[in-house]
Design a protein around this motif. Structure first.
Motif, PDB file in Angstrom:
ATOM      1  N   HIS A   7      71.081   4.265  52.130  1.00  0.00           N
ATOM      2  CA  HIS A   7      70.974   3.265  53.188  1.00  0.00           C
ATOM      3  C   HIS A   7      70.761   3.982  54.519  1.00  0.00           C
ATOM      4  O   HIS A   7      71.434   3.711  55.511  1.00  0.00           O
ATOM      5  CB  HIS A   7      72.231   2.390  53.221  1.00  0.00           C
ATOM      6  CG  HIS A   7      72.540   1.716  51.915  1.00  0.00           C
ATOM      7  ND1 HIS A   7      71.797   0.667  51.423  1.00  0.00           N
ATOM      8  CD2 HIS A   7      73.490   1.974  50.978  1.00  0.00           C
ATOM      9  CE1 HIS A   7      72.288   0.289  50.254  1.00  0.00           C
ATOM     10  NE2 HIS A   7      73.309   1.069  49.968  1.00  0.00           N
ATOM     11  N   SER A 111      64.066   1.513  47.497  1.00  0.00           N
ATOM     12  CA  SER A 111      64.194   0.352  48.387  1.00  0.00           C
ATOM     13  C   SER A 111      64.367   0.788  49.836  1.00  0.00           C
ATOM     14  O   SER A 111      63.836   0.140  50.753  1.00  0.00           O
ATOM     15  CB  SER A 111      65.373  -0.517  47.947  1.00  0.00           C
ATOM     16  OG  SER A 111      66.578   0.224  47.944  1.00  0.00           O
ATOM     17  N   ASP A 112      65.092   1.857  50.067  1.00  0.00           N
ATOM     18  CA  ASP A 112      65.283   2.362  51.427  1.00  0.00           C
ATOM     19  C   ASP A 112      63.944   2.800  52.026  1.00  0.00           C
ATOM     20  O   ASP A 112      63.646   2.537  53.196  1.00  0.00           O
ATOM     21  CB  ASP A 112      66.263   3.538  51.396  1.00  0.00           C
ATOM     22  CG  ASP A 112      67.041   3.712  52.696  1.00  0.00           C
ATOM     23  OD1 ASP A 112      66.841   2.902  53.617  1.00  0.00           O
ATOM     24  OD2 ASP A 112      67.845   4.654  52.784  1.00  0.00           O
ATOM     25  N   GLY A 115      61.890  -0.229  52.830  1.00  0.00           N
ATOM     26  CA  GLY A 115      62.377  -0.815  54.068  1.00  0.00           C
ATOM     27  C   GLY A 115      61.821  -0.116  55.294  1.00  0.00           C
ATOM     28  O   GLY A 115      61.496  -0.753  56.305  1.00  0.00           O
ATOM     29  N   THR A 119      58.598  -1.855  58.366  1.00  0.00           N
ATOM     30  CA  THR A 119      58.953  -2.143  59.753  1.00  0.00           C
ATOM     31  C   THR A 119      57.767  -2.061  60.708  1.00  0.00           C
ATOM     32  O   THR A 119      57.865  -2.523  61.852  1.00  0.00           O
ATOM     33  CB  THR A 119      60.056  -1.186  60.238  1.00  0.00           C
ATOM     34  OG1 THR A 119      59.638   0.175  60.046  1.00  0.00           O
ATOM     35  CG2 THR A 119      61.352  -1.437  59.479  1.00  0.00           C
ATOM     36  N   ARG A 124      57.137 -10.230  58.052  1.00  0.00           N
ATOM     37  CA  ARG A 124      57.485  -9.615  56.769  1.00  0.00           C
ATOM     38  C   ARG A 124      58.116 -10.674  55.858  1.00  0.00           C
ATOM     39  O   ARG A 124      59.195 -11.199  56.163  1.00  0.00           O
ATOM     40  CB  ARG A 124      58.448  -8.453  57.005  1.00  0.00           C
ATOM     41  CG  ARG A 124      57.878  -7.429  57.986  1.00  0.00           C
ATOM     42  CD  ARG A 124      58.846  -6.296  58.271  1.00  0.00           C
ATOM     43  NE  ARG A 124      60.020  -6.704  59.040  1.00  0.00           N
ATOM     44  CZ  ARG A 124      60.070  -6.722  60.366  1.00  0.00           C
ATOM     45  NH1 ARG A 124      59.000  -6.373  61.093  1.00  0.00           N
ATOM     46  NH2 ARG A 124      61.173  -7.087  60.991  1.00  0.00           N
ATOM     47  N   GLY A 126      59.755 -11.547  52.415  1.00  0.00           N
ATOM     48  CA  GLY A 126      60.437 -10.967  51.261  1.00  0.00           C
ATOM     49  C   GLY A 126      60.791 -12.031  50.245  1.00  0.00           C
ATOM     50  O   GLY A 126      61.446 -13.029  50.572  1.00  0.00           O
ATOM     51  N   ALA A 178      61.323  -8.545  46.621  1.00  0.00           N
ATOM     52  CA  ALA A 178      62.632  -8.019  47.015  1.00  0.00           C
ATOM     53  C   ALA A 178      63.577  -8.049  45.818  1.00  0.00           C
ATOM     54  O   ALA A 178      64.172  -9.088  45.512  1.00  0.00           O
ATOM     55  CB  ALA A 178      63.200  -8.836  48.176  1.00  0.00           C
ATOM     56  N   ASP A 187      68.251  -3.349  51.796  1.00  0.00           N
ATOM     57  CA  ASP A 187      67.640  -2.326  52.647  1.00  0.00           C
ATOM     58  C   ASP A 187      66.368  -2.831  53.318  1.00  0.00           C
ATOM     59  O   ASP A 187      65.724  -2.074  54.057  1.00  0.00           O
ATOM     60  CB  ASP A 187      67.301  -1.075  51.823  1.00  0.00           C
ATOM     61  CG  ASP A 187      68.537  -0.257  51.489  1.00  0.00           C
ATOM     62  OD1 ASP A 187      69.342  -0.011  52.407  1.00  0.00           O
ATOM     63  OD2 ASP A 187      68.702   0.135  50.316  1.00  0.00           O
ATOM     64  N   PHE A 188      65.985  -4.067  53.061  1.00  0.00           N
ATOM     65  CA  PHE A 188      64.720  -4.582  53.571  1.00  0.00           C
ATOM     66  C   PHE A 188      64.918  -5.297  54.909  1.00  0.00           C
ATOM     67  O   PHE A 188      66.037  -5.558  55.339  1.00  0.00           O
ATOM     68  CB  PHE A 188      64.078  -5.522  52.552  1.00  0.00           C
ATOM     69  CG  PHE A 188      63.807  -4.863  51.221  1.00  0.00           C
ATOM     70  CD1 PHE A 188      63.582  -3.501  51.137  1.00  0.00           C
ATOM     71  CD2 PHE A 188      63.785  -5.601  50.050  1.00  0.00           C
ATOM     72  CE1 PHE A 188      63.336  -2.882  49.919  1.00  0.00           C
ATOM     73  CE2 PHE A 188      63.533  -4.999  48.831  1.00  0.00           C
ATOM     74  CZ  PHE A 188      63.310  -3.640  48.762  1.00  0.00           C
ATOM     75  N   HIS A 189      63.788  -5.649  55.536  1.00  0.00           N
ATOM     76  CA  HIS A 189      63.822  -6.226  56.871  1.00  0.00           C
ATOM     77  C   HIS A 189      62.863  -7.420  56.966  1.00  0.00           C
ATOM     78  O   HIS A 189      61.895  -7.399  57.716  1.00  0.00           O
ATOM     79  CB  HIS A 189      63.464  -5.159  57.906  1.00  0.00           C
ATOM     80  CG  HIS A 189      64.280  -3.915  57.779  1.00  0.00           C
ATOM     81  ND1 HIS A 189      65.544  -3.803  58.300  1.00  0.00           N
ATOM     82  CD2 HIS A 189      64.022  -2.743  57.144  1.00  0.00           C
ATOM     83  CE1 HIS A 189      66.033  -2.608  58.011  1.00  0.00           C
ATOM     84  NE2 HIS A 189      65.127  -1.942  57.316  1.00  0.00           N
ATOM     85  N   LEU A 222      69.340 -11.203  56.673  1.00  0.00           N
ATOM     86  CA  LEU A 222      68.523 -10.093  57.169  1.00  0.00           C
ATOM     87  C   LEU A 222      67.417 -10.544  58.123  1.00  0.00           C
ATOM     88  O   LEU A 222      66.887  -9.726  58.881  1.00  0.00           O
ATOM     89  CB  LEU A 222      67.908  -9.333  55.995  1.00  0.00           C
ATOM     90  CG  LEU A 222      68.894  -8.578  55.090  1.00  0.00           C
ATOM     91  CD1 LEU A 222      68.159  -7.928  53.931  1.00  0.00           C
ATOM     92  CD2 LEU A 222      69.665  -7.531  55.874  1.00  0.00           C
TER      93      LEU A 222
END
Length: 481
Positions: A7, A111-112, A115, A119, A124, A126, A178, A187-189, A222
């Motif tokens: 993370h 996943s990190d 993410g 950005t 975005r 998901g 996701a 870990d997503f945005h 998120l």
């Protein structure tokens, strides 16, 4: 033992990338990992990776100039390797993972890293949920492409109009699948979060529904207060997660969708099933947008359509492009994908591996059967490969009724994936518990032989599972794509 997600977040990973000349992917042959590797290579980095076996995916990577190794070894990490990206399916004693730590090379979970990549995009989207993620992601992809929005897309399944599981577009729209396993999606945005549905799944990680509700509430949060969360009004678990996110004042505007409930922001009207293919009108915010006739079977597909439409609307995509995109949607790979005919019988390939997915898919497939020459009804023949011992054991009773729509069920050995056999379950035991219509076949060859013995014109064959059950399809149709 699997490796946990990192993370580190976009800022720190950005610092890693500034210092890195090359990036190494452990488990690069996976659909999502291969897409990330290609995106990284096209960003100008030297990329290499490893996987257990040679596949069409790894050959595609090699054709793009990516070095692929088919044995895990510390020697695979080049001297200039500056970052290692791994899938959590690897074990903690993976030689490359161990060597990276010994050499002080930063290691980041898939996943990190995803993410971090997303950005750079303004909007975005998901797509989360225990079922339907790849289909809904592909529907979003078709809508945004038809709208000339030039989206960048990362899906868990190949979508033929994209020519793969990913698409590189502009920096405005990023659409991604996701995955909830190991809480990867946290870990997503997303600026727009879709929550399709939740129930007990990934039982080697999620211990109970309370843990799942908590995770989905965190994902809903998120988006932040300026975002949009699109939720399934018909799913009580999803609605509970949404309520928790709203109570914490961490999520933005809530948009609901439903097949039957007219109180939803997006709902279906005048639903009919034409030979298994849904036809319905979309009602959005009280206004009828128009009629949709899907080219993929199953009533459950309506949920994916409504969610995709709501997300596109939240991103400013016009109504006409939404309707056009849904009409043009052709289906993702291994989602009731027609593969060809054997002895005059159509063969479909499907990724379903949870009892709910199996049940819904087979109920839709049943509509595709037609009367035989003697007037008797055509039969639905399903070959299924259970995926992981833990899922099979934990959801055993649900599997017993998941095949109710099928007339004949052929079970091949459980696909172990990351597990060992410690649960006391087997495909033979499951077949015996289902009853007379189910048989156990010890190999793909035996399963293919049994299908050929059973199938007659008017029948439908579904080859189903998330492991390597596709081997059965290739035996039946060796020249199929």
């Amino acid at each position: 033992m699997s490796v946990n997600n990192t993370h580190d977040g976009p800022k720190r990973i950005g610092e890693y990338m500034n210092d890195a000349q090359s990036v190494f992917f452990i488990g690069v042959g996976g659909v999502m990992m291969s897409s990330l590797a290609l995106l990284t290579a096209q960003a100008g980095y030297a990329v290499a990776g490893s996987d257990r076996s040679r596949t069409d995916v790894t050959e595609e990577l090699r054709a793009e100039g990516i070095d692929i190794y088919y044995e895990h070894s510390a020697d695979n990490l080049g001297e200039d390797c500056g970052l290692v990206v791994y899938t959590v399916a690897i074990s903690s004693d993976n030689p490359e993972y161990v060597a990276a730590h010994e050499r002080g090379i930063p290691c980041v979970s898939r996943s990190d890293f995803l993410g971090f990549l997303m950005t750079r995009y303004r909007r975005r989207v998901g797509v989360a949920g225990m079922h339907g993620k790849s289909t809904c992601t592909s529907m979003c992809a078709q809508i945004f492409m038809d709208a000339d929005a030039d989206p960048t897309i990362l899906s868990g399944a190949v979508y033929p109009p994209m020519g793969g599981a990913y698409r590189i577009g502009g920096d405005e729209h990023f659409i991604f699948e996701a995955c909830e396993y190991m809480d990867s999606f946290l870990d997503f945005h997303p600026t727009v979060a879709i929550l399709l549905g939740a129930e007990l799944e990934h039982v080697d990680y999620f211990k109970d529904m309370e843990q799942i509700r908590t995770s989905f509430a965190k994902f809903a949060s998120l988006t932040g207060p300026r975002g949009v969360t699109v939720v399934n009004l018909d799913d009580p678990e999803i609605m509970e997660s949404a309520r928790r996110a709203l109570k914490a004042k961490n999520t933005g505007h809530l948009v609901t969708f439903s097949i039957d409930n007219p109180k939803a922001d997006f709902h279906a009207k005048n639903v009919s099933m034409d030979s298994g293919y849904p036809s319905f009108s979309i009602v959005a915010h009280g206004k009828v947008w128009g009629k949709v006739q899907l080219s993929v079977p199953g009533r459950f597909q309506i949920y994916n359509c409504l969610a995709a439409a709501a997300a596109a609307d939240a991103c400013g995509i016009d109504r006409a492009s939404v309707m056009e995109g849904l009409e043009h949607y052709v289906g993702a790979d291994r989602r009731m994908q027609p593969k060809g005919k054997v002895n005059g019988v159509m063969v479909y390939d499907d990724y379903g591996h949870h009892p709910t997915e199996v049940k819904a898919t087979l109920e839709g497939a049943k509509y595709l059967c037609t009367p035989r020459g003697d007037g008797t009804p055509g039969r639905l023949i399903c070959t299924f490969q259970p995926h992981t011992y833990s899922r099979t054991a934990q959801l055993y009773n649900q599997f017993l009724s998941a095949f109710d729509a099928a007339d004949h069920v052929i079970l091949i050995d459980i696909y172990a994936a990351r597990e060992t056999d410690t649960c006391g379950v087997s495909s033979g035991l499951l077949a015996a518990s289902i009853g007379d219509k189910a048989v156990y076949c010890p190999s793909p060859t035996a399963a293919a032989k049994r299908i050929l013995q059973e199938a007659q014109p008017g029948d439908v064959i579904v080859i189903m599972g998330a492991g390597d059950v596709i081997r059965v399809t290739k035996l039946l149709l060796p020249l199929s794509p």
